[in-house]
Structures are given as C-alpha cells and as structure tokens.
Design a protein around this motif. Structure first.
Motif, PDB file in Angstrom:
ATOM      1  N   UNK A  72       0.838  -1.192   0.000  1.00  0.00           N
ATOM      2  CA  UNK A  72       0.000   0.000   0.000  1.00  0.00           C
ATOM      3  C   UNK A  72       0.880   1.252   0.000  1.00  0.00           C
ATOM      4  N   UNK A  73       0.249   2.412  -0.183  1.00  0.00           N
ATOM      5  CA  UNK A  73       1.017   3.654  -0.287  1.00  0.00           C
ATOM      6  C   UNK A  73       1.785   3.976   0.989  1.00  0.00           C
ATOM      7  N   UNK A  74       1.240   3.601   2.117  1.00  0.00           N
ATOM      8  CA  UNK A  74       1.937   3.830   3.380  1.00  0.00           C
ATOM      9  C   UNK A  74       3.087   2.849   3.559  1.00  0.00           C
ATOM     10  N   UNK A  75       3.096   1.812   2.730  1.00  0.00           N
ATOM     11  CA  UNK A  75       4.173   0.823   2.701  1.00  0.00           C
ATOM     12  C   UNK A  75       4.289   0.034   3.989  1.00  0.00           C
ATOM     13  N   UNK A  76       3.180  -0.084   4.705  1.00  0.00           N
ATOM     14  CA  UNK A  76       3.192  -0.923   5.906  1.00  0.00           C
ATOM     15  C   UNK A  76       2.305  -2.139   5.765  1.00  0.00           C
ATOM     16  N   UNK A  77       1.631  -2.271   4.637  1.00  0.00           N
ATOM     17  CA  UNK A  77       0.800  -3.439   4.371  1.00  0.00           C
ATOM     18  C   UNK A  77       1.234  -4.060   3.057  1.00  0.00           C
ATOM     19  N   UNK A  78       1.364  -5.372   3.083  1.00  0.00           N
ATOM     20  CA  UNK A  78       1.751  -6.094   1.876  1.00  0.00           C
ATOM     21  C   UNK A  78       0.653  -7.085   1.535  1.00  0.00           C
ATOM     22  N   UNK A  79       0.439  -7.270   0.241  1.00  0.00           N
ATOM     23  CA  UNK A  79      -0.595  -8.169  -0.242  1.00  0.00           C
ATOM     24  C   UNK A  79       0.033  -9.241  -1.135  1.00  0.00           C
ATOM     25  N   UNK A  80      -0.622 -10.368  -1.193  1.00  0.00           N
ATOM     26  CA  UNK A  80      -0.228 -11.417  -2.124  1.00  0.00           C
ATOM     27  C   UNK A  80      -1.487 -11.914  -2.819  1.00  0.00           C
ATOM     28  N   UNK A  81      -1.627 -11.540  -4.081  1.00  0.00           N
ATOM     29  CA  UNK A  81      -2.748 -12.024  -4.884  1.00  0.00           C
ATOM     30  C   UNK A  81      -2.324 -13.337  -5.524  1.00  0.00           C
ATOM     31  N   UNK A  82      -3.055 -14.385  -5.209  1.00  0.00           N
ATOM     32  CA  UNK A  82      -2.705 -15.719  -5.695  1.00  0.00           C
ATOM     33  C   UNK A  82      -3.798 -16.210  -6.628  1.00  0.00           C
ATOM     34  N   UNK A  83      -3.447 -16.385  -7.890  1.00  0.00           N
ATOM     35  CA  UNK A  83      -4.376 -16.874  -8.902  1.00  0.00           C
ATOM     36  C   UNK A  83      -3.932 -18.240  -9.412  1.00  0.00           C
ATOM     37  N   UNK A  84      -4.847 -18.917 -10.072  1.00  0.00           N
ATOM     38  CA  UNK A  84      -4.546 -20.236 -10.650  1.00  0.00           C
ATOM     39  C   UNK A  84      -3.871 -21.145  -9.629  1.00  0.00           C
ATOM     40  N   UNK A  85      -4.445 -21.198  -8.449  1.00  0.00           N
ATOM     41  CA  UNK A  85      -3.840 -21.966  -7.367  1.00  0.00           C
ATOM     42  C   UNK A  85      -3.807 -23.454  -7.674  1.00  0.00           C
ATOM     43  N   UNK A  86      -2.761 -24.092  -7.200  1.00  0.00           N
ATOM     44  CA  UNK A  86      -2.537 -25.523  -7.405  1.00  0.00           C
ATOM     45  C   UNK A  86      -2.464 -26.224  -6.047  1.00  0.00           C
ATOM     46  N   UNK A  87      -2.752 -27.504  -5.995  1.00  0.00           N
ATOM     47  CA  UNK A  87      -2.637 -28.226  -4.715  1.00  0.00           C
ATOM     48  C   UNK A  87      -1.247 -28.101  -4.089  1.00  0.00           C
ATOM     49  N   UNK A  88      -0.226 -27.986  -4.916  1.00  0.00           N
ATOM     50  CA  UNK A  88       1.129 -27.848  -4.371  1.00  0.00           C
ATOM     51  C   UNK A  88       1.391 -26.485  -3.755  1.00  0.00           C
ATOM     52  N   UNK A  89       0.466 -25.561  -3.878  1.00  0.00           N
ATOM     53  CA  UNK A  89       0.571 -24.266  -3.187  1.00  0.00           C
ATOM     54  C   UNK A  89       0.094 -24.372  -1.735  1.00  0.00           C
ATOM     55  N   UNK A  90      -0.456 -25.505  -1.361  1.00  0.00           N
ATOM     56  CA  UNK A  90      -0.926 -25.698   0.007  1.00  0.00           C
ATOM     57  C   UNK A  90       0.221 -25.574   0.994  1.00  0.00           C
ATOM     58  N   UNK A  91       0.067 -24.692   1.962  1.00  0.00           N
ATOM     59  CA  UNK A  91       1.126 -24.427   2.946  1.00  0.00           C
ATOM     60  C   UNK A  91       0.626 -23.399   3.944  1.00  0.00           C
ATOM     61  N   UNK A  92       1.414 -23.213   4.980  1.00  0.00           N
ATOM     62  CA  UNK A  92       1.222 -22.059   5.855  1.00  0.00           C
ATOM     63  C   UNK A  92       2.056 -20.917   5.272  1.00  0.00           C
ATOM     64  N   UNK A  93       1.409 -19.796   5.055  1.00  0.00           N
ATOM     65  CA  UNK A  93       2.075 -18.641   4.455  1.00  0.00           C
ATOM     66  C   UNK A  93       2.418 -17.634   5.558  1.00  0.00           C
ATOM     67  N   UNK A  94       3.672 -17.201   5.552  1.00  0.00           N
ATOM     68  CA  UNK A  94       4.178 -16.284   6.571  1.00  0.00           C
ATOM     69  C   UNK A  94       4.586 -14.963   5.926  1.00  0.00           C
ATOM     70  N   UNK A  95       4.224 -13.898   6.592  1.00  0.00           N
ATOM     71  CA  UNK A  95       4.654 -12.562   6.194  1.00  0.00           C
ATOM     72  C   UNK A  95       5.976 -12.243   6.898  1.00  0.00           C
ATOM     73  N   UNK A  96       6.836 -11.561   6.180  1.00  0.00           N
ATOM     74  CA  UNK A  96       8.134 -11.149   6.736  1.00  0.00           C
ATOM     75  C   UNK A  96       8.382  -9.689   6.413  1.00  0.00           C
TER      76      UNK A  96
END
Length: 122
Positions: A72-96
C-alpha cells in the motif's frame, strides 16, 4: 516492537484465487523489504515473493505469472494475490518484514507474522 498481522488464508479449489494481507504496526521508522514465505508439511520454509520499498519485486519460479505481490502507499501493508492456485501451493504462508525501528536507525530487524493456512483442493 513490531507486529505483523496476516489475513486472507483459507480453503479453495484448484484454479481458484485468494488474496493474503499483512499489516505491520509498532515502532516503525521504515520497512525496507516485505515478503511472503511458505512452509508445507515436512518441508523447509521457502520464499514466495518479496517487494522492496521502491517497488522492486522478486518471485519464486514456481509462482511467477500466478502470484502478484504489492504494497500500500503507506508501505506498511503487503498483499499477495494468488491466482490459478494448485494443490502444491498448500502451505502455511508467513509474512516477513525487514524493519528499521524508530529508536534504532542503524540497522534493520526481521519480523515474522503468525502464519495463515492456505489449502488448495484438487
């Protein structure tokens, strides 16, 4: 201190989409780099995507063309748009986030979110 709060995980069918969000708060002077990592059962945590303060992005080969990272413009929020998801994308996703603190401008510190589960069914 800094807190990273993630949201947006869930269960989706293969081919579907999800959008993850991660909001940073606390004694932040500047966030140099924000990113998403994931860890599947029995596997090591791996990089998914990162975005720098000037907007430069980096993606794992396995998600290029399907995932988009943004801030975002304030640069304190990050997004991840995930399209065409596959079963191998299954995981716990962590922000860093690599954060320069208000009371320590000399170096940056790495912070992690608590993780959000993404499950893609076939």
């Amino acid at each position: 201190q800094v807190q990273l709060v993630e949201s947006g995980g869930g269960l989706v069918q293969a081919g579907g989409s999800l959008r993850l969000s991660c909001a940073a708060s606390g004694s932040i002077f500047r966030i140099n780099l924000m990113g998403w990592y994931r860890q599947a059962p029995g596997k090591q945590r791996e990089l998914v995507a990162t975005i720098s303060s000037n907007g430069n992005t980096n993606y794992a080969d396995s998600v290029k063309g399907r995932f988009t990272i943004s801030r975002d413009n304030a640069k304190t929020t990050v997004y991840l748009q995930m399209n065409s998801l596959k079963p191998e994308d299954t995981a716990v996703y962590y922000c860093n986030a690599e954060v320069v603190l208000q009371y320590d401008l000399i170096r940056s510190y790495a912070y992690w979110g608590q993780g959000t589960q993404v499950t893609v069914s076939s």
